[in-house]
Enzyme design. Structure first.
Site, PDB file in Angstrom:
ATOM      1  N   GLY A   1      -2.578  -2.127 -15.462  1.00  0.00           N
ATOM      2  CA  GLY A   1      -3.778  -1.498 -15.987  1.00  0.00           C
ATOM      3  C   GLY A   1      -4.741  -2.483 -16.621  1.00  0.00           C
ATOM      4  O   GLY A   1      -4.550  -2.914 -17.754  1.00  0.00           O
ATOM      5  N   GLY A   2      -5.773  -2.875 -15.880  1.00  0.00           N
ATOM      6  CA  GLY A   2      -6.827  -3.710 -16.437  1.00  0.00           C
ATOM      7  C   GLY A   2      -6.489  -5.173 -16.607  1.00  0.00           C
ATOM      8  O   GLY A   2      -7.239  -5.912 -17.251  1.00  0.00           O
TER       9      GLY A   2
ATOM     10  N   ASN B   1      -0.771   4.170 -13.926  1.00  0.00           N
ATOM     11  CA  ASN B   1      -1.674   4.345 -12.804  1.00  0.00           C
ATOM     12  C   ASN B   1      -3.060   4.614 -13.390  1.00  0.00           C
ATOM     13  O   ASN B   1      -3.257   4.527 -14.594  1.00  0.00           O
ATOM     14  CB  ASN B   1      -1.202   5.492 -11.907  1.00  0.00           C
ATOM     15  CG  ASN B   1      -1.661   5.330 -10.464  1.00  0.00           C
ATOM     16  OD1 ASN B   1      -2.752   4.843 -10.204  1.00  0.00           O
ATOM     17  ND2 ASN B   1      -0.827   5.740  -9.521  1.00  0.00           N
TER      18      ASN B   1
ATOM     19  N   ALA C   1     -11.209   7.080  -4.947  1.00  0.00           N
ATOM     20  CA  ALA C   1     -10.530   8.296  -4.499  1.00  0.00           C
ATOM     21  C   ALA C   1     -10.202   8.137  -3.021  1.00  0.00           C
ATOM     22  O   ALA C   1     -10.603   8.935  -2.187  1.00  0.00           O
ATOM     23  CB  ALA C   1     -11.394   9.532  -4.738  1.00  0.00           C
TER      24      ALA C   1
ATOM     25  N   LEU D   1      -4.674   7.868  -0.588  1.00  0.00           N
ATOM     26  CA  LEU D   1      -3.421   7.444   0.046  1.00  0.00           C
ATOM     27  C   LEU D   1      -3.541   7.276   1.558  1.00  0.00           C
ATOM     28  O   LEU D   1      -2.620   7.593   2.312  1.00  0.00           O
ATOM     29  CB  LEU D   1      -2.287   8.424  -0.275  1.00  0.00           C
ATOM     30  CG  LEU D   1      -1.943   8.595  -1.748  1.00  0.00           C
ATOM     31  CD1 LEU D   1      -0.897   9.696  -1.931  1.00  0.00           C
ATOM     32  CD2 LEU D   1      -1.434   7.286  -2.349  1.00  0.00           C
TER      33      LEU D   1
ATOM     34  N   LYS E   1       0.823  -1.217   0.000  1.00  0.00           N
ATOM     35  CA  LYS E   1       0.000   0.000   0.000  1.00  0.00           C
ATOM     36  C   LYS E   1       0.849   1.256   0.000  1.00  0.00           C
ATOM     37  O   LYS E   1       1.848   1.347   0.709  1.00  0.00           O
ATOM     38  CB  LYS E   1      -0.912  -0.027   1.221  1.00  0.00           C
ATOM     39  CG  LYS E   1      -1.918   1.104   1.276  1.00  0.00           C
ATOM     40  CD  LYS E   1      -2.917   0.850   2.381  1.00  0.00           C
ATOM     41  CE  LYS E   1      -3.899   2.019   2.506  1.00  0.00           C
ATOM     42  NZ  LYS E   1      -4.602   2.312   1.262  1.00  0.00           N
TER      43      LYS E   1
ATOM     44  N   CYS F   1      -0.509   9.649  -8.543  1.00  0.00           N
ATOM     45  CA  CYS F   1      -1.805   9.464  -7.890  1.00  0.00           C
ATOM     46  C   CYS F   1      -2.756  10.614  -8.229  1.00  0.00           C
ATOM     47  O   CYS F   1      -2.453  11.779  -7.944  1.00  0.00           O
ATOM     48  CB  CYS F   1      -1.644   9.372  -6.379  1.00  0.00           C
ATOM     49  SG  CYS F   1      -3.210   9.058  -5.542  1.00  0.00           S
TER      50      CYS F   1
END
Length: 305
Positions: free
Chosen positions: A244-245, A193, A70, A73, A45, A131
């Site tokens: 990504g995906g 990201n 959202a 962080l 994380k 981010c």
């Protein structure tokens, strides 16, 4: 027998499958579901210099073939991560781990990276300059080649471990930013990201997420991520981690053909907690189907000829 091993900046991984930061906590939560040592490694994380509560709720919105988050962080800060989270992780994960770092100033990045670099469990630093869910930091560093290079130089000055810079797709020219990071000393590039996204509640006629916008991830972004990984992999000489995906063994193979040395799995972990385990278990079947004996040999294969 299928050879799934890859080497990431001098460290050999049993396979290229890596849970992405923000979708796998500090690992020990998932260790209750399966033996996470099956993973190549994972990126824990996102960690900041000081504790962060994160953004106001609601923070999550569902959408077709993905989700918007959202979270902002949320984390206990680097000192508590080192004192509390890493010792718990050590009990269930016996490989080197990727430390994902975020910041709000160049000094923040350098300070946090220096502390995590000193941890024996950490094999790589992944510096998140991408981010989209925080104000005054994160993505603001990743949208300019000059700012991205400045963060890279500052982290490299204090780091002994390989440094990967994690890039945002919310830019016009991702290649120029990747090249600036490489020239500043980055050992590798992570991308992408999340894309910026938004949902509106038709009943209230207001944004679903309190932050209005958030990071869009999930299988819908895979073609965009694949294209950017391919562009960057052809432009830099350092290894690329594709993100990504990704939600299947076939997606992993595609990412590697596009130029990725290792492949991170993000939102799929939130939908199916055993996604990475299942992808790894399915890789030998997919490799046999497409007559692939070694994953190392296919990296960047789509760029030949």
């Amino acid at each position: 027998m299928a050879d799934m091993k890859v080497t990431l900046c001098g460290i050999e991984l049993d396979n290229p499958v890596i849970p992405a930061s923000g979708t796998f906590g500090y690992g020990y939560e998932y260790a209750e579901l399966y033996d996470i040592n099956i993973l190549g490694t994972f990126s824990f994380k996102g960690t900041t210099r000081e504790p962060r509560f994160g953004n106001p709720t609601p923070r999550i919105a569902e959408c077709t073939a993905g989700l918007i988050n959202a979270v902002g962080l949320q984390n206990p800060g680097v000192d508590r991560v080192i004192a509390e989270e890493l010792p718990k992780l050590e009990k269930c994960f016996h490989k080197k781990v990727i430390a994902n770092v975020s910041g709000f100033s160049v000094e923040d990045y350098a300070c946090t990276c220096a502390k995590l670099d000193a941890c024996p469990q950490v094999g790589w630093l992944e510096v998140n300059i991408s981010c989209p869910n925080v104000h005054g930091g994160g993505m603001s560093f990743g949208t300019s080649p000059e700012a991205a290079a400045e963060v890279t130089r500052a982290v490299k000055a204090v780091a002994t471990k390989p440094v990967f810079i994690k890039l945002t797709p919310n830019v016009t020219d991702i290649v120029s930013i990747a090249k600036a990071c490489e020239e500043a000393g980055a050992d590798g590039i992570s991308l992408i990201n999340t894309l910026l996204g938004m949902r509106i509640d038709l009943n209230t006629r207001k944004p679903v997420i309190a932050n209005r916008m958030g990071g869009f991830s999930g299988s819908a972004v895979f073609p965009v991520a694949l294209r950017m990984v391919n562009q960057v992999a052809q432009a830099v000489k350092v290894p690329v981690m594709g993100i990504g995906g990704v939600s299947s063994a076939e997606n992993v193979i595609e990412m590697m053909l596009a130029g990725a040395t290792a492949v991170q799995v993000g939102a799929a972990n939130l939908v199916q907690p055993c996604a990475c385990r299942d992808i790894i278990n399915d890789l030998p079947r997919v490799m046999e189907k497409y007559k692939i004996s070694s994953l190392r040999e296919i990296i960047g294969g789509a760029n030949n000829g």
